[in-house]
Design a protein around this motif. Structure first.
Motif, PDB file in Angstrom:
ATOM      1  N   ASP A  40     -56.459  24.445  50.921  1.00 52.08           N
ATOM      2  CA  ASP A  40     -55.711  23.583  50.000  1.00 52.08           C
ATOM      3  C   ASP A  40     -56.563  22.400  49.552  1.00 52.08           C
ATOM      4  OD1 ASP A  40     -53.532  25.228  50.227  1.00 52.08           O
ATOM      5  OD2 ASP A  40     -52.489  23.982  51.704  1.00 52.08           O
ATOM      6  N   GLY A  41     -57.268  21.803  50.513  1.00 54.33           N
ATOM      7  CA  GLY A  41     -58.109  20.660  50.190  1.00 54.33           C
ATOM      8  C   GLY A  41     -59.266  21.031  49.271  1.00 54.33           C
ATOM      9  N   HIS A  43     -58.497  28.797  57.463  1.00 55.05           N
ATOM     10  CA  HIS A  43     -57.714  27.583  57.701  1.00 55.05           C
ATOM     11  C   HIS A  43     -57.026  27.174  56.400  1.00 55.05           C
ATOM     12  CE1 HIS A  43     -60.373  27.249  61.264  1.00 55.05           C
ATOM     13  NE2 HIS A  43     -59.317  26.682  61.796  1.00 55.05           N
ATOM     14  N   SER A  44     -55.704  27.296  56.357  1.00 56.51           N
ATOM     15  CA  SER A  44     -54.948  27.030  55.134  1.00 56.51           C
ATOM     16  C   SER A  44     -55.108  25.593  54.642  1.00 56.51           C
ATOM     17  CB  SER A  44     -53.463  27.326  55.361  1.00 56.51           C
ATOM     18  OG  SER A  44     -53.266  28.691  55.657  1.00 56.51           O
ATOM     19  N   ILE A  45     -55.132  24.655  55.558  1.00 61.06           N
ATOM     20  CA  ILE A  45     -55.253  23.248  55.174  1.00 61.06           C
ATOM     21  C   ILE A  45     -56.582  23.004  54.461  1.00 61.06           C
ATOM     22  CG2 ILE A  45     -55.482  20.888  56.048  1.00 61.06           C
ATOM     23  CD1 ILE A  45     -53.496  21.595  58.236  1.00 61.06           C
ATOM     24  N   LEU A  46     -57.636  23.599  54.989  1.00 61.20           N
ATOM     25  CA  LEU A  46     -58.948  23.443  54.371  1.00 61.20           C
ATOM     26  C   LEU A  46     -58.958  24.079  52.985  1.00 61.20           C
ATOM     27  CD1 LEU A  46     -61.857  22.487  54.539  1.00 61.20           C
ATOM     28  CD2 LEU A  46     -62.456  24.645  55.616  1.00 61.20           C
ATOM     29  N   LYS A  90     -58.015  21.646  45.623  1.00 61.78           N
ATOM     30  CA  LYS A  90     -57.749  20.401  44.899  1.00 61.78           C
ATOM     31  C   LYS A  90     -59.058  19.713  44.521  1.00 61.78           C
ATOM     32  CE  LYS A  90     -53.236  19.568  47.061  1.00 61.78           C
ATOM     33  NZ  LYS A  90     -52.463  18.720  48.006  1.00 61.78           N
TER      34      LYS A  90
END
Length: 221
Positions: free
Chosen positions: A30-31, A25-28, A34
């Protein structure tokens, strides 16, 4: 009580820790990147979404730690650990997963992972796990520790499959799709897929026909 560890303070660490993130999951990803890089002593060298990409990245970047989800599309984190350990026996792993079933956690721990943290856990617990593993300790999150302790007092049925896996196997034999199984058992399709993979692995079968034959031969359904 955690199994665990004496926390390693940042003042004792001279070099930045190189971390590889693996999740489909790309969003995960990225999070997580960060979140982790808010700590100046931690550096994410790469973030990938599959086992083949992870193996290539490990070979290229030689990270100090791999943090991986259990579910990775058509593959899983356990496979990643097994394949990596054959090439890099000392590679450190933390599993970051939504799965908290005792049998699955125990199966993963047998492969020599260094930590297991749930996705619902806090940022602080993940960072704590990273520093514990860096210090040579094993880290299980609070909920995983509690689950493992509880499982010690539960009777071992001595069965090849858990009761949930047997439920799913029965529905598979009735030609239910993953979506239909999820609706029937009030669980997610992703969880069904995880159980399906575990059923095939435990029964050492690779096709639906072979699985059904095995199930009937061993009174699993």
């Amino acid at each position: 009580m955690k199994w665990l560890f004496n926390f390693v303070g940042k003042e004792q660490i001279a070099e930045t820790m190189k971390i590889l993130l693996v999740d489909d999951h790309s969003i995960l990803l990225d999070g997580l990147k960060k979140l982790i890089e808010e700590d100046e002593m931690l550096s994410v060298v790469d973030a990938v979404g599959s086992v083949p990409d992870a193996i290539r990245s490990i070979d290229k970047h030689k990270p100090d730690l791999v943090i991986t989800d259990y579910n990775l599309g058509d593959d899983d984190g356990l496979s990643l650990v097994q394949k990596t350990k054959r090439l890099f026996p000392d590679m450190k792993f933390i599993i970051l997963s939504m799965h908290d079933e005792a049998h699955l956690v125990k199966e993963i721990l047998k492969e020599g992972v260094n930590g297991y943290v749930l996705k619902k856990d806090t940022k602080a617990e993940l960072i704590e796990a990273i520093y514990a593993v860096r210090g040579g300790k094993m880290y299980m999150s609070t909920d995983i520790n509690a689950m493992l302790v509880k499982s010690l007092y539960e009777p071992d049925e001595g069965k090849l499959l858990t009761s949930r896996e047997r439920e799913i196997l029965k529905l598979i034999s009735q030609e239910y799709s993953n979506k239909q199984i999820a609706e029937e058992l009030f669980i997610s399709e992703r969880t069904v897929e995880t159980h399906r993979k575990n059923i095939f692995r435990k029964t050492k079968t690779s096709s639906l026909v072979g699985l059904i034959k095995f199930a009937y031969a061993n009174n699993l359904i």
